[in-house]
Design a protein around this motif. Structure first.
Motif, PDB file in Angstrom:
ATOM      1  N   ILE A  47      51.741  41.712  32.037  1.00 10.43           N
ATOM      2  CA  ILE A  47      50.924  41.546  33.244  1.00 10.43           C
ATOM      3  C   ILE A  47      49.900  40.456  32.960  1.00 10.43           C
ATOM      4  O   ILE A  47      49.167  40.527  31.961  1.00 10.43           O
ATOM      5  CB  ILE A  47      50.204  42.857  33.639  1.00 10.43           C
ATOM      6  N   GLU A  48      49.853  39.441  33.789  1.00  9.73           N
ATOM      7  CA  GLU A  48      48.924  38.329  33.601  1.00  9.73           C
ATOM      8  C   GLU A  48      47.673  38.545  34.437  1.00  9.73           C
ATOM      9  O   GLU A  48      47.755  38.873  35.627  1.00  9.73           O
ATOM     10  CB  GLU A  48      49.578  36.998  33.977  1.00  9.73           C
ATOM     11  N   VAL A  49      46.516  38.339  33.794  1.00 10.18           N
ATOM     12  CA  VAL A  49      45.228  38.530  34.452  1.00 10.18           C
ATOM     13  C   VAL A  49      44.472  37.210  34.426  1.00 10.18           C
ATOM     14  O   VAL A  49      44.328  36.591  33.361  1.00 10.18           O
ATOM     15  CB  VAL A  49      44.403  39.632  33.741  1.00 10.18           C
ATOM     16  N   ARG A  50      43.975  36.765  35.583  1.00  8.99           N
ATOM     17  CA  ARG A  50      43.150  35.553  35.684  1.00  8.99           C
ATOM     18  C   ARG A  50      41.713  35.961  35.977  1.00  8.99           C
ATOM     19  O   ARG A  50      41.463  36.762  36.870  1.00  8.99           O
ATOM     20  CB  ARG A  50      43.687  34.623  36.767  1.00  8.99           C
ATOM     21  N   PHE A  51      40.772  35.366  35.221  1.00  7.45           N
ATOM     22  CA  PHE A  51      39.381  35.788  35.320  1.00  7.45           C
ATOM     23  C   PHE A  51      38.602  35.034  36.392  1.00  7.45           C
ATOM     24  O   PHE A  51      37.710  35.583  37.016  1.00  7.45           O
ATOM     25  CB  PHE A  51      38.697  35.625  33.959  1.00  7.45           C
ATOM     26  N   SER A  52      38.880  33.762  36.608  1.00  2.34           N
ATOM     27  CA  SER A  52      38.263  32.974  37.690  1.00  2.34           C
ATOM     28  C   SER A  52      36.743  32.983  37.609  1.00  2.34           C
ATOM     29  O   SER A  52      36.050  33.088  38.631  1.00  2.34           O
ATOM     30  CB  SER A  52      38.729  33.494  39.058  1.00  2.34           C
ATOM     31  N   GLY A  53      36.199  32.923  36.394  1.00  2.55           N
ATOM     32  CA  GLY A  53      34.766  32.794  36.225  1.00  2.55           C
ATOM     33  C   GLY A  53      33.949  33.978  36.686  1.00  2.55           C
ATOM     34  O   GLY A  53      32.799  33.826  37.098  1.00  2.55           O
ATOM     35  N   LYS A  54      34.512  35.171  36.634  1.00  3.54           N
ATOM     36  CA  LYS A  54      33.776  36.353  37.075  1.00  3.54           C
ATOM     37  C   LYS A  54      32.777  36.852  36.037  1.00  3.54           C
ATOM     38  O   LYS A  54      31.998  37.752  36.296  1.00  3.54           O
ATOM     39  CB  LYS A  54      34.748  37.474  37.440  1.00  3.54           C
ATOM     40  N   GLY A  55      32.821  36.303  34.840  1.00  2.29           N
ATOM     41  CA  GLY A  55      31.910  36.747  33.800  1.00  2.29           C
ATOM     42  C   GLY A  55      32.466  36.422  32.438  1.00  2.29           C
ATOM     43  O   GLY A  55      33.577  35.880  32.310  1.00  2.29           O
ATOM     44  N   PRO A  56      31.742  36.722  31.365  1.00  2.00           N
ATOM     45  CA  PRO A  56      32.244  36.477  30.009  1.00  2.00           C
ATOM     46  C   PRO A  56      33.550  37.225  29.764  1.00  2.00           C
ATOM     47  O   PRO A  56      33.693  38.403  30.132  1.00  2.00           O
ATOM     48  CB  PRO A  56      31.118  37.002  29.121  1.00  2.00           C
TER      49      PRO A  56
END
Length: 385
Positions: A229-238
């Motif tokens: 499963i791939e997760v993208r953070f998109s600058g939501k935090g460290p």
């Protein structure tokens, strides 16, 4: 119901069923069923020498690599002019040293190492490992090991007998290696991360996607395959803080119905999703018991033509011969054969309820399971190890 419990006792007798019925559908954390890409250990290996053994080291005539290692070590330490010198030490052993480099291990941190004999040493007890570089799969040195080793077994020998407990040729050194090189991996620089399921399953992957989507949003997660499963953070935090939050998200994992049978020990483990269709079973057999008895006849010692039988001492007879007269008893017991019908869709709960009734042995139970699988009534994978 009597017929049901009778057959259930046949199937469930001598089972070792590892499950918790009250928690069969409990949610678990993602960190307990998956790993995060890049967050893993790396294996290290090295070759070294253990010295200080009490005469239990390698025989240099049988382990030439140990002799050459000793000579090379002494030459590097300034002990020259060894040409033609016969080394007869019994206090040195060649060993392989292995370790696991933890993720994000920093330079100067300590790791545990395992020391295993490579030659014909009898024991590593009381030895000291000399400086040993530990390399990774890429050939680079990531740690250096050295120190006094500790074995969990021992060996005591005498002229006529010996006593051994455990494996004295394998030892450990707690914090025995120092990390000298770090793995170049910057977690906080990633904009995406992959979650790898330990047991790939489409249903579990979809549930992980939905659970993570509630934290990061549906568009930030996608399923690549049954195990990723791939997760993208998109600058939501460290990134480290986001990973700490994601690994504690709970999901309800799914798995394939499976029955695992260990024929060596008679152990059977069944999953909670195992179902048995309608099937009729006949269990019984024919038992034949053969007993041999010996009748002793003792005629007078002065008899003419008589027979004397003495067990176990050899008899002394006068004018007679020694004979053995066996008496054979045969007992045939044919148990009653009955067909019992097991109604369809029997759950594991009903099988566990039948554990209170003791039926056949484990070997017979395994045969019953194999027969049920052969007729197609066992709706699960049957794995025999």
């Amino acid at each position: 119901m009597q017929n049901l419990y009778r057959l259930v006792s046949l199937v469930a007798a001598c089972f070792v069923i590892v499950l918790s019925l009250g928690e069969a559908h409990a949610e678990v954390r993602i960190k307990d069923i998956a790993t995060f890409e890049g967050v893993r250990e790396n294996h290290l290996i090295g070759y070294g020498l253990v010295v200080g053994l009490s005469g239990t080291g390698d025989k240099l005539t049988a382990s030439p690599f140990t002799r050459e290692s000793i000579e090379g070590m002494l030459e590097r330490l300034g002990v020259a002019n060894l040409d033609g010198t016969v080394i007869k030490t019994k206090n040195t052993a060649a060993v392989m040293v292995t370790a696991k480099l933890p993720p994000f291990a920093r330079r100067g941190s300590d790791i545990d190492v395992t020391v295993s004999s490579l030659g014909d040493a009898k024991s590593l007890r009381g030895g000291t490992l000399l400086v040993t570089p530990l390399s990774g799969a890429d050939g680079e040195v990531y740690a250096v090991a050295q120190g006094a080793i500790v074995t969990s077994g021992f060996l005591a020998e005498g002229n006529a007998s010996s006593v051994q407990e455990g494996v004295p040729t394998i030892a450990r050194i707690e914090n025995g290696a120092i990390v000298e090189r770090e793995i170049d991996f910057q977690l906080d620089q990633l904009d995406s991360l992959r979650i790898a399921l330990r047991s790939p399953d489409f249903t579990t992957a979809a549930r992980v996607k939905d659970a993570v989507g509630t934290v990061l949003g549906p568009g930030a997660v996608r399923v690549l395959d049954p195990g990723t499963i791939e997760v993208r953070f998109s600058g939501k935090g460290p990134v480290p803080e986001m990973v700490a939050e994601l690994e504690n998200v709970t999901v309800l994992p799914d798995n394939v119905a499976r029955v695992v049978v260990d024929e060596k020990t008679g152990t059977i483990v069944m999953g909670a999703n195992v179902r048995i269709g309608q099937v009729a079973i006949s269990q019984g057999g024919l038992t034949v018991r053969v007993n041999e008895n010996y009748r002793v006849s003792q005629p007078g010692p002065s008899s003419i033509g008589g027979s004397t039988v003495v067990v176990p001492l050899e008899p002394v007879t006068i004018g007679g011969t020694t004979v053995v007269v066996p008496e054979t008893e045969i007992d045939i017991d044919e148990s009653e054969r009955r067909f019992t019908i097991l109604q369809g869709d029997v759950s594991l709960q009903e099988l566990v309820d039948g554990l209170n009734a003791i039926g056949v042995g484990a070997r017979q139970t395994i045969s019953i399971l194999q027969a049920i699988k052969a007729v197609g009534a066992l709706h699960a994978d049957l794995e025999i190890i």
